[in-house]
Enzyme design. Sequence first.
Site, short mmCIF file in Angstrom:
data_model
loop_
_atom_site.label_atom_id
_atom_site.label_comp_id
_atom_site.label_asym_id
_atom_site.label_seq_id
_atom_site.Cartn_x
_atom_site.Cartn_y
_atom_site.Cartn_z
N ASP A 91 0.86 -1.18 0.00
CA ASP A 91 0.00 0.00 0.00
C ASP A 91 0.90 1.23 0.00
OD1 ASP A 91 -2.15 -1.70 0.18
OD2 ASP A 91 -2.41 -1.45 2.34
N GLY A 130 -7.57 4.51 -8.23
CA GLY A 130 -7.91 5.68 -9.03
C GLY A 130 -8.00 5.45 -10.52
N ASP A 169 -13.89 -4.81 -1.79
CA ASP A 169 -13.68 -4.44 -0.39
C ASP A 169 -14.99 -4.58 0.38
OD1 ASP A 169 -10.95 -3.68 -0.73
OD2 ASP A 169 -11.61 -1.77 -1.57
N ASN A 189 -10.76 -8.81 -0.75
CA ASN A 189 -10.38 -8.33 0.58
C ASN A 189 -11.52 -8.57 1.57
OD1 ASN A 189 -7.88 -6.88 -0.45
ND2 ASN A 189 -9.46 -5.83 -1.61
#
Length: 590
Positions: A287, A374, A445, A510
């Site tokens: 990350d 993004g 997510d 995730n």
Amino acid sequence: MDGAPFTSSSSSFSTFKTASISSSSSTSLICLSKKFSRNHLPSKFKSRRNLSVRASNDDSVVTLLDYGAGNVRSVRNAIRHLGFQIKDVQTPKDILNARRLIFPGVGAFAPAMDVLNNTGMGEALCTYIQNDRPFLGICLGLQLLFESSEENGPVGGLGLIPGVVGRFDSSKGFRVPHIGWNALQITKDSDILDDIGNRHVYFVHSYRAMPSKENKDWISSTCNYGDEFIASVRKGKVHAVQFHPEKSGDVGLSVLRRFLLPKSSLTEKRTERKASKLAKRVIACLDVRTNDEGDLVVTKGDQYDVREHAEKNEVRNLGKPVELAAQYYRDGADEVSFLNITGFRDFPLGDLPMLQVLRSASENVFVPLTVGGGIRDFTDSNDRYYSSLEVASEYFRSGADKISIGSDAVHAAEEYLKTKVKTGKSSIEQISRVYGNQAVVVSIDPRRMYLNDPSDVEFKSIRLTKQGPNGEEYAWYQCTINGGREGRPIGAYELAKAVEELGAGEILLNCIDCDGQGKGFDVDLIKMISDAVSIPVIASSGAGAVEHFTDVFSKTNASAALAAGIFHRKEVPIRSVKEHLLKEGIEVRI
């Protein structure tokens, strides 16, 4: 000698990303008959100018046919790593004059054939190969040598090798795309494969060519994935491989070295365990964001919170991204994934630090690189509109092999489930249409939402192996966007099914509840999703011990498992994970 590739020109050599996606069969190049012959050309080529081959005399130069698709930077870096210079093809004459030619095909079959047809490169390529000049095709660079492909087709190919390139059959229970490290069965002496031995090489593709009586004299190795397909071909000085040597670590570099230095020999003896089938992948995730001082750092969240719970509340700093990526490559990571969580992600093409991270990492990391964060359509401060395809193309050119899409995929799935219409405008559809679905990862997510009765919601729920905090026996998984800050009216199951239909090639799964807890993956969630889709699923969130990897691979159909914090903090080394998996009888790459 590293000139700009011909695709950057504003002339007829237009960039791949704007190439037509329509079928090319009516204008495709069928440059050889079914039998490989140096002296035979179809009549439609005989009427054109006489093409002659004249090799360059510079032994240190490799000619690269880069038509502007996907991550060719990795091939460039591998060539330079081996001590060679690169001459980019600018005109068909550059092909004919090449001393050695590498064609790293990436993306979809039809657009690649369009570029070859429209630029005259196809005819030159056929002439070059007819004259038995040193040639190495990679991935699509192998497939284009065949007569045709079923991808967006039928679409005519170069016709050098008999056969049709077809899609893997997912009905047999094998996940498509074929992504990961698999074993080769070498069928004849091929020189460039001499150092592979019993090791795995990296594949990423949805289409393959099959062995037949007509092409058996070309085949130098095969691979088994549901069916036996062609992994490499060789005739004379002409070679092509379906796998990616530039992404296959040291063993892949040896393939390139054997092609570039055919008389070289390696004395290193390998004693690794014999590779026999597709390996489970262990992925290191980084990350990446700017800290409060403006430096780009690797961080790690605790349920997506990346700040230290201390007086200064600083961004958790676990190292520098380029250095950590190189270390994980040396440690044996099968892939490295970058999640761009910097403030720049609102304007991805302005994110120069992240693009530079990719460029620098790809110079020394010869396994696949994925980048996410993004990637979507956007309009900048000057009212200039950029499509998600343009954004992804810049990441590919900077060194990414796969693009991970998060929030934008949720919006696309919601719209698709509402209308049942594929518009072709979503980021998933745009990118997969040009680069192939194997280049598109969707990152999900979800957050666990506990239930007493599964009929309370319209979304797919499951019975939990461990009850919720108030004794709940069921849960559904609500998808979130914007780094887990906003819940959406769609479940993880529904999202996974929708994005597969839209063209995603892989799912990164995730779980906000497990993130940073170190108590193991959410096996309930991973089993539900990996059983529901036919594309590969990467398990993420919660790894804290080597046993957690064995647990997720033995109880679910996950193709890979990803971890971050335990690797960054050196709590569990990658090598320890793989040694434990091997001990438990799970195939991994060593």
